[in-house]
Design an enzyme around this catalytic site. Structure first.
Site, PDB file in Angstrom:
ATOM      1  N   LYS A 122      40.505  32.306 -26.951  1.00  0.00           N
ATOM      2  CA  LYS A 122      40.978  33.686 -27.214  1.00  0.00           C
ATOM      3  C   LYS A 122      42.490  33.745 -27.080  1.00  0.00           C
ATOM      4  O   LYS A 122      43.173  34.415 -27.862  1.00  0.00           O
ATOM      5  CB  LYS A 122      40.311  34.673 -26.256  1.00  0.00           C
ATOM      6  CG  LYS A 122      38.866  34.976 -26.637  1.00  0.00           C
ATOM      7  CD  LYS A 122      38.267  36.051 -25.739  1.00  0.00           C
ATOM      8  CE  LYS A 122      36.859  36.382 -26.196  1.00  0.00           C
ATOM      9  NZ  LYS A 122      36.166  37.342 -25.319  1.00  0.00           N
ATOM     10  N   GLU A 129      26.783  29.445 -20.818  1.00  0.00           N
ATOM     11  CA  GLU A 129      27.955  29.972 -20.109  1.00  0.00           C
ATOM     12  C   GLU A 129      27.831  29.869 -18.588  1.00  0.00           C
ATOM     13  O   GLU A 129      28.781  29.471 -17.926  1.00  0.00           O
ATOM     14  CB  GLU A 129      28.216  31.424 -20.529  1.00  0.00           C
ATOM     15  CG  GLU A 129      28.642  31.537 -21.986  1.00  0.00           C
ATOM     16  CD  GLU A 129      29.010  32.957 -22.368  1.00  0.00           C
ATOM     17  OE1 GLU A 129      29.959  33.505 -21.786  1.00  0.00           O
ATOM     18  OE2 GLU A 129      28.339  33.533 -23.243  1.00  0.00           O
ATOM     19  N   HIS A 157       8.171  24.983 -38.948  1.00  0.00           N
ATOM     20  CA  HIS A 157       8.396  24.573 -40.335  1.00  0.00           C
ATOM     21  C   HIS A 157       9.620  23.671 -40.461  1.00  0.00           C
ATOM     22  O   HIS A 157      10.022  23.332 -41.563  1.00  0.00           O
ATOM     23  CB  HIS A 157       8.535  25.810 -41.231  1.00  0.00           C
ATOM     24  CG  HIS A 157       7.279  26.632 -41.234  1.00  0.00           C
ATOM     25  ND1 HIS A 157       6.220  26.405 -42.102  1.00  0.00           N
ATOM     26  CD2 HIS A 157       6.886  27.653 -40.426  1.00  0.00           C
ATOM     27  CE1 HIS A 157       5.250  27.259 -41.840  1.00  0.00           C
ATOM     28  NE2 HIS A 157       5.626  28.033 -40.832  1.00  0.00           N
TER      29      HIS A 157
HETATM   30  O1  PA5 Z   1      30.131  36.061 -22.359  1.00  0.00           O
HETATM   31  C1  PA5 Z   1      31.279  36.061 -22.759  1.00  0.00           C
HETATM   32  O2  PA5 Z   1      32.272  36.095 -22.012  1.00  0.00           O
HETATM   33  C2  PA5 Z   1      31.533  36.021 -24.247  1.00  0.00           C
HETATM   34  O3  PA5 Z   1      30.382  35.664 -24.938  1.00  0.00           O
HETATM   35  C3  PA5 Z   1      32.069  37.387 -24.692  1.00  0.00           C
HETATM   36  O4  PA5 Z   1      31.057  38.367 -24.583  1.00  0.00           O
HETATM   37  C4  PA5 Z   1      32.577  37.293 -26.127  1.00  0.00           C
HETATM   38  O5  PA5 Z   1      33.655  36.394 -26.172  1.00  0.00           O
HETATM   39  C5  PA5 Z   1      33.029  38.638 -26.672  1.00  0.00           C
HETATM   40  O6  PA5 Z   1      33.870  39.286 -25.762  1.00  0.00           O
HETATM   41  P1  PA5 Z   1      33.611  40.841 -25.473  1.00  0.00           P
HETATM   42  O7  PA5 Z   1      32.208  40.902 -24.983  1.00  0.00           O
HETATM   43  O8  PA5 Z   1      34.613  41.214 -24.426  1.00  0.00           O
HETATM   44  O9  PA5 Z   1      33.829  41.525 -26.774  1.00  0.00           O
END
Ligand code: PA5
Length: 348
Positions: A344, A236, A252
């Protein structure tokens, strides 16, 4: 672009490369962790002695569940499981405590699992900065522990994880955060952007130098969740593909494709000073093999603080810094995660 030369340009250049200050969020973790832990310890659990705990969430929220699960597995008799899915396991019953973690409070899978938990009468609580999860908890008088809004979910680890740890401590889990918080504060200084020769910046340079996806390997259970956190942060923040593996299992299976691919890649092994001798020996042998086969000159990082949570957070802090520095080396803004937002929106 060389990272050290760009950082040498100072705060103005850093704010151009990282306009939403992801690095600042990483560096503020020790500041927020202390309050978050206190907030967690002050809650009133709906069941004082659950038989097991199920933590539900996705992505940057779910990782707190995994960190807690792996930290406490050998230290607390209450089993912790993590579910990253809209449905609950059949074993979740009225002696299970379901904790829902969603930073935004609007994640579809987490909301679906919450709906199932309330329909099945499972004792429940949540951590969220707001959103539908907080609203739905409010409507049903379910405890919801609020965390500060305005952060990226993955950057809010200090809020989410330490609130969760406080809640678990209130249920009797052996967690004492002071050593971890002071270690995080030391590391924020050690990995500061003006220290152009820190381990964090050097490791980012190393990952940047090799085109093949790096392997981030943890050890089960001590550093398994930390390695997953590194992978998520590299995905990310640095928009980088990373392989994730866990010792001993990777010896393994994955070891075969690592050697067969013939690609030279960075291999980072995250270890805990208390890993058992069998695994330490196995890791040593595996890294020797990877060197002989010219797959990698692996980096082994051993967390060595005396407290287990401090050791875990040592490795988390290094990975968080590395992921941001790698983004800056690639000339990428670490904060936006456009495909997650787009998906989303399509699902909404
Ligand atoms: O890092 C991120 O933005 C995502 O991995 C979110 O954590 C994930 O989409 C879930 O969203 P939230 O943490 O708001 O529930």
């Amino acid at each position: 672009m060389s990272l050290s030369s760009s950082l040498a340009l100072g705060a103005r250049e850093l704010s151009r490369l990282d306009p939403q200050d992801m690095l600042g969020c990483v560096r503020r973790m020790p500041e927020v962790a202390s309050l978050a832990f206190e907030r967690g310890t002050a809650w009133q659990p709906p069941v004082p002695s659950p038989r097991q705990i199920l933590i539900c969430g996705m992505g940057g929220s779910a990782i707190s569940g995994d960190l807690a699960r792996t930290l406490l597995q050998g230290r607390w008799s209450v089993p912790i499981s993590v579910a990253r899915q809209p449905q609950l396991p059949a074993w979740a019953d009225d002696r299970t405590l379901c904790l829902f973690l969603s930073y935004s409070g609007n994640t579809a899978e987490t909301l679906a699992a919450f709906g199932e938990a309330t329909a099945r009468g499972i004792p429940t609580a949540a951590i969220a900065s707001g959103g539908q999860l907080a609203d739905r908890c409010g409507q049903r008088a379910i405890p919801v522990l609020p965390v500060e809004s305005g952060w990226q979910p993955r950057a809010a680890l200090g809020h989410l994880y330490f609130t969760l740890l406080g809640m678990l401590a209130a249920l009797g889990a052996p967690v004492e955060p002071a050593a971890a918080i002071s270690r995080l504060a030391e590391l924020a200084v050690e990995y500061a952007p003006d220290r152009a020769d820190s381990d964090a910046i050097n490791l980012a340079r190393r990952l940047h130098a090799l085109p093949a996806a790096p392997l981030i390997a943890g050890v089960s259970p001590s550093t398994e969740a930390v390695a997953l956190r590194w992978k998520g942060q590299l995905n990310e923040n640095a928009k980088t593909t990373a392989l994730f593996g866990v010792f001993p299992e990777l010896t393994h299976n994955e070891i075969v494709n690592l050697v067969a691919s013939g690609e030279e890649r960075a291999v980072v092994v995250l270890r805990d000073a208390e890993d058992p001798p069998l695994l330490v020996r196995q890791i040593g042998q595996t890294l020797g093999l990877l060197r002989e086969e010219r797959v990698s000159d692996p980096v082994e990082i051993v967390a060595s603080a005396s407290d287990p949570l401090a050791r875990q957070m040592e490795l988390v802090s290094l990975g968080d810094h590395v992921s941001v520095y790698l983004a800056l080396l690639k000339g990428l803004d670490p904060t936006p995660v456009a495909p997650i937002v787009a998906l989303k929106a399509r699902m909404a």
